[in-house]
Scaffold this motif. Sequence first.
Motif, PDB file in Angstrom:
ATOM      1  N   GLN A  58       8.152   1.615 -14.586  1.00 22.30           N
ATOM      2  CA  GLN A  58       8.843   0.325 -14.554  1.00 22.30           C
ATOM      3  C   GLN A  58      10.130   0.416 -13.748  1.00 22.30           C
ATOM      4  N   LYS A  59      10.853   1.508 -13.895  1.00 22.08           N
ATOM      5  CA  LYS A  59      12.075   1.689 -13.115  1.00 22.08           C
ATOM      6  C   LYS A  59      11.747   1.829 -11.627  1.00 22.08           C
ATOM      7  N   ILE A  60      10.766   2.650 -11.314  1.00 23.91           N
ATOM      8  CA  ILE A  60      10.411   2.894  -9.913  1.00 23.91           C
ATOM      9  C   ILE A  60       9.939   1.608  -9.240  1.00 23.91           C
ATOM     10  N   LEU A  61       8.988   0.935  -9.843  1.00 23.24           N
ATOM     11  CA  LEU A  61       8.374  -0.221  -9.200  1.00 23.24           C
ATOM     12  C   LEU A  61       9.328  -1.408  -9.120  1.00 23.24           C
ATOM     13  N   ASN A  62      10.035  -1.681 -10.208  1.00 20.85           N
ATOM     14  CA  ASN A  62      10.944  -2.829 -10.186  1.00 20.85           C
ATOM     15  C   ASN A  62      12.160  -2.571  -9.299  1.00 20.85           C
ATOM     16  N   LYS A  63      12.609  -1.331  -9.206  1.00 20.69           N
ATOM     17  CA  LYS A  63      13.676  -1.016  -8.248  1.00 20.69           C
ATOM     18  C   LYS A  63      13.196  -1.301  -6.823  1.00 20.69           C
ATOM     19  N   THR A  64      12.009  -0.851  -6.522  1.00 23.36           N
ATOM     20  CA  THR A  64      11.474  -1.008  -5.171  1.00 23.36           C
ATOM     21  C   THR A  64      11.325  -2.475  -4.796  1.00 23.36           C
ATOM     22  N   TYR A  65      10.821  -3.276  -5.727  1.00 19.63           N
ATOM     23  CA  TYR A  65      10.548  -4.676  -5.430  1.00 19.63           C
ATOM     24  C   TYR A  65      11.726  -5.595  -5.721  1.00 19.63           C
ATOM     25  N   GLY A  66      12.798  -5.047  -6.286  1.00 17.60           N
ATOM     26  CA  GLY A  66      13.962  -5.886  -6.568  1.00 17.60           C
ATOM     27  C   GLY A  66      13.712  -6.867  -7.687  1.00 17.60           C
ATOM     28  N   SER A  67      12.783  -6.552  -8.574  1.00 17.30           N
ATOM     29  CA  SER A  67      12.483  -7.410  -9.717  1.00 17.30           C
ATOM     30  C   SER A  67      13.106  -6.841 -10.978  1.00 17.30           C
ATOM     31  N   ILE A  68      12.895  -7.516 -12.088  1.00 14.80           N
ATOM     32  CA  ILE A  68      13.512  -7.142 -13.355  1.00 14.80           C
ATOM     33  C   ILE A  68      12.437  -6.554 -14.267  1.00 14.80           C
ATOM     34  N   PRO A  69      12.641  -5.370 -14.826  1.00  9.51           N
ATOM     35  CA  PRO A  69      11.618  -4.803 -15.709  1.00  9.51           C
ATOM     36  C   PRO A  69      11.453  -5.642 -16.979  1.00  9.51           C
ATOM     37  N   PRO A  70      10.219  -5.986 -17.335  1.00 14.33           N
ATOM     38  CA  PRO A  70      10.002  -6.650 -18.616  1.00 14.33           C
ATOM     39  C   PRO A  70       9.982  -5.668 -19.783  1.00 14.33           C
ATOM     40  N   VAL A  71      10.030  -4.381 -19.472  1.00  9.90           N
ATOM     41  CA  VAL A  71      10.122  -3.350 -20.504  1.00  9.90           C
ATOM     42  C   VAL A  71      11.602  -3.113 -20.798  1.00  9.90           C
ATOM     43  N   LYS A  72      11.989  -3.313 -22.054  1.00 12.12           N
ATOM     44  CA  LYS A  72      13.411  -3.314 -22.423  1.00 12.12           C
ATOM     45  C   LYS A  72      14.125  -2.031 -22.021  1.00 12.12           C
ATOM     46  N   ALA A  73      13.542  -0.889 -22.317  1.00 15.59           N
ATOM     47  CA  ALA A  73      14.232   0.385 -22.079  1.00 15.59           C
ATOM     48  C   ALA A  73      14.507   0.599 -20.597  1.00 15.59           C
ATOM     49  N   ALA A  74      13.635   0.099 -19.737  1.00 14.27           N
ATOM     50  CA  ALA A  74      13.815   0.301 -18.299  1.00 14.27           C
ATOM     51  C   ALA A  74      14.983  -0.500 -17.747  1.00 14.27           C
ATOM     52  N   GLN A  75      15.380  -1.569 -18.418  1.00 12.66           N
ATOM     53  CA  GLN A  75      16.479  -2.396 -17.929  1.00 12.66           C
ATOM     54  C   GLN A  75      17.831  -1.702 -18.008  1.00 12.66           C
ATOM     55  N   ASN A  76      17.910  -0.607 -18.750  1.00 17.64           N
ATOM     56  CA  ASN A  76      19.181   0.097 -18.893  1.00 17.64           C
ATOM     57  C   ASN A  76      19.593   0.846 -17.632  1.00 17.64           C
ATOM     58  N   ASP A  77      18.685   0.991 -16.697  1.00 20.84           N
ATOM     59  CA  ASP A  77      19.007   1.687 -15.458  1.00 20.84           C
ATOM     60  C   ASP A  77      20.058   0.888 -14.680  1.00 20.84           C
ATOM     61  N   PRO A  78      21.110   1.536 -14.165  1.00 26.32           N
ATOM     62  CA  PRO A  78      22.156   0.819 -13.413  1.00 26.32           C
ATOM     63  C   PRO A  78      21.637   0.064 -12.195  1.00 26.32           C
ATOM     64  N   ALA A  79      20.468   0.437 -11.698  1.00 30.81           N
ATOM     65  CA  ALA A  79      19.913  -0.239 -10.525  1.00 30.81           C
ATOM     66  C   ALA A  79      19.673  -1.718 -10.768  1.00 30.81           C
ATOM     67  N   PHE A  80      19.577  -2.108 -12.042  1.00 33.64           N
ATOM     68  CA  PHE A  80      19.280  -3.504 -12.346  1.00 33.64           C
ATOM     69  C   PHE A  80      20.530  -4.317 -12.681  1.00 33.64           C
ATOM     70  N   ALA A  81      21.699  -3.783 -12.276  1.00 34.59           N
ATOM     71  CA  ALA A  81      22.957  -4.502 -12.460  1.00 34.59           C
ATOM     72  C   ALA A  81      23.558  -4.926 -11.126  1.00 34.59           C
ATOM     73  N   THR A  82      22.748  -4.963 -10.069  1.00 34.56           N
ATOM     74  CA  THR A  82      23.238  -5.379  -8.753  1.00 34.56           C
ATOM     75  C   THR A  82      23.538  -6.877  -8.733  1.00 34.56           C
ATOM     76  N   GLN A  97       0.829  -1.197   0.000  1.00 31.49           N
ATOM     77  CA  GLN A  97       0.000   0.000   0.000  1.00 31.49           C
ATOM     78  C   GLN A  97       0.873   1.261   0.000  1.00 31.49           C
ATOM     79  N   ALA A  98       1.952   1.220   0.794  1.00 29.80           N
ATOM     80  CA  ALA A  98       2.846   2.371   0.889  1.00 29.80           C
ATOM     81  C   ALA A  98       3.606   2.615  -0.411  1.00 29.80           C
ATOM     82  N   VAL A  99       3.968   1.525  -1.100  1.00 28.29           N
ATOM     83  CA  VAL A  99       4.689   1.657  -2.371  1.00 28.29           C
ATOM     84  C   VAL A  99       3.768   2.161  -3.472  1.00 28.29           C
ATOM     85  N   LEU A 100       2.602   1.547  -3.594  1.00 26.86           N
ATOM     86  CA  LEU A 100       1.725   1.830  -4.724  1.00 26.86           C
ATOM     87  C   LEU A 100       0.906   3.103  -4.548  1.00 26.86           C
TER      88      LEU A 100
END
Length: 439
Positions: free
Chosen positions: A350-374, A56-59
């Motif tokens: 996609q960047k905001i939500l997947n960063k928060t949940y630690g998941s991988i964006p299924p949208v290609k452009a959002a995967q370019n964010d460095p946050a998804f290289a942990t 609830q707090a995230v969304l």
Amino acid sequence: MRRTRAAAAAVTASLLAATATACGGGAADTGGGSNTAPKELTYWASNQGPDLAADQAVLGPELKKFEEQTGIKVKLEVVPWSDLLNRILAATASGQGPDVLNIGNTWSSSLQATGALLPWNAGNFAAIGGKDRFVESAIGSAGATGQDPAAVPLYSMAYALYYNKRMFQEAGIAKPPATWDEMVTTGQRLSKDGKWALGAEGANLSNNIHQAFVLGKQHGADFFDAAGKPTFDSPGAVDAVKQYVDLMAKDKIIAPGNAEYAQNQSLQDFANGKTAMVLWQSAASSFKSHGMKEGDWGVAPVPVPAGGTPGSGPGTNSMVAGINLAVFKNTDNIDGSLKFVKFMTSDDEQKILNKTYGSIPPVKAAQNDPAFATEDLTVLRTTLGTSAAPLPQVPQESQFETAVGTAVKELFADAAAGRPVTTESVKAKLTKAQQQMAS
């Protein structure tokens, strides 16, 4: 809430026996929806965080942004995984459901067969920016082959083995187990003084299926044959389920109390140092919410059989995991629903939500964010691309989760109570589950 469709009950009666006709063409397909309530939406979100309040707090702030942009107010309900499938099936039967909802991607074909979900043809994809924005494997988990997808990918995931670095160091263990034999020997060194090696969610039907399916692949079993006929009690399937439940029953590396877990309690136990390992999808955000810091945990691939390495067949170590976003065909705000899906799958969200949940964006452009290289997301992305397999893409998949997931739950209950878990008892439970599918 949505208006009732007279035909809904009849559609659901054939839930797992029929397959919806694909909708082709390039025009948007409203699927029978209307715009009689253009200023409001009801959204059922799945529980992605450590608890419902965290989601609830995230969304909440993100949905407020959508309201400010469109004037459409979103009524949010976060539904626990233990309830979500039954809630959705009840909604398809009654017609009383949300406008937009999250579904586990493994349910896509089953729910598609009800005819209750909006098909994502070329026109509907065009309304949210196009189908080619999404990773191909994620789209592949959104419905049966040869039909327009029943949903749109929202979060992509795979399973990994998370381990508590401090507990490993204190036990003098240098690295996480790479095979199941190592899991047992390592786990028995860690299971002492009121602490346990591995956490599990023994009463969570979906999680039970995910683990049984992966072990089934490692034992050469698929749970369905090429014609889509259930093979739940095949030797490989029996061995897979017994191996999983034996982690509690025989190997004694899962606490008996985990037989009752169904609300992510195993993640809290891990964060509190009660268990040293957990098999989970994208767990980093949950650990942080329970007070852990980056570096407190390590991430490794899920174990495979002795002598093997992650890959296909016996090397499979995850199901293709993810959450999809669907629209009920009988929504009374079809335009708003499409706008909402476009918002939730936009690059920024996609960047905001997947960063928060630690998941991988299924949208290609959002995967370019460095946050998804942990570290953990690198393991998850590698697993998803090289050693994960999709659950059976059959209309009966949700029934499979319920029947076999319940059988595993009952076997965990036997193990927790000290009742024997034998090859014969496992086969009997799985045979009963298979018979339930035929009834």
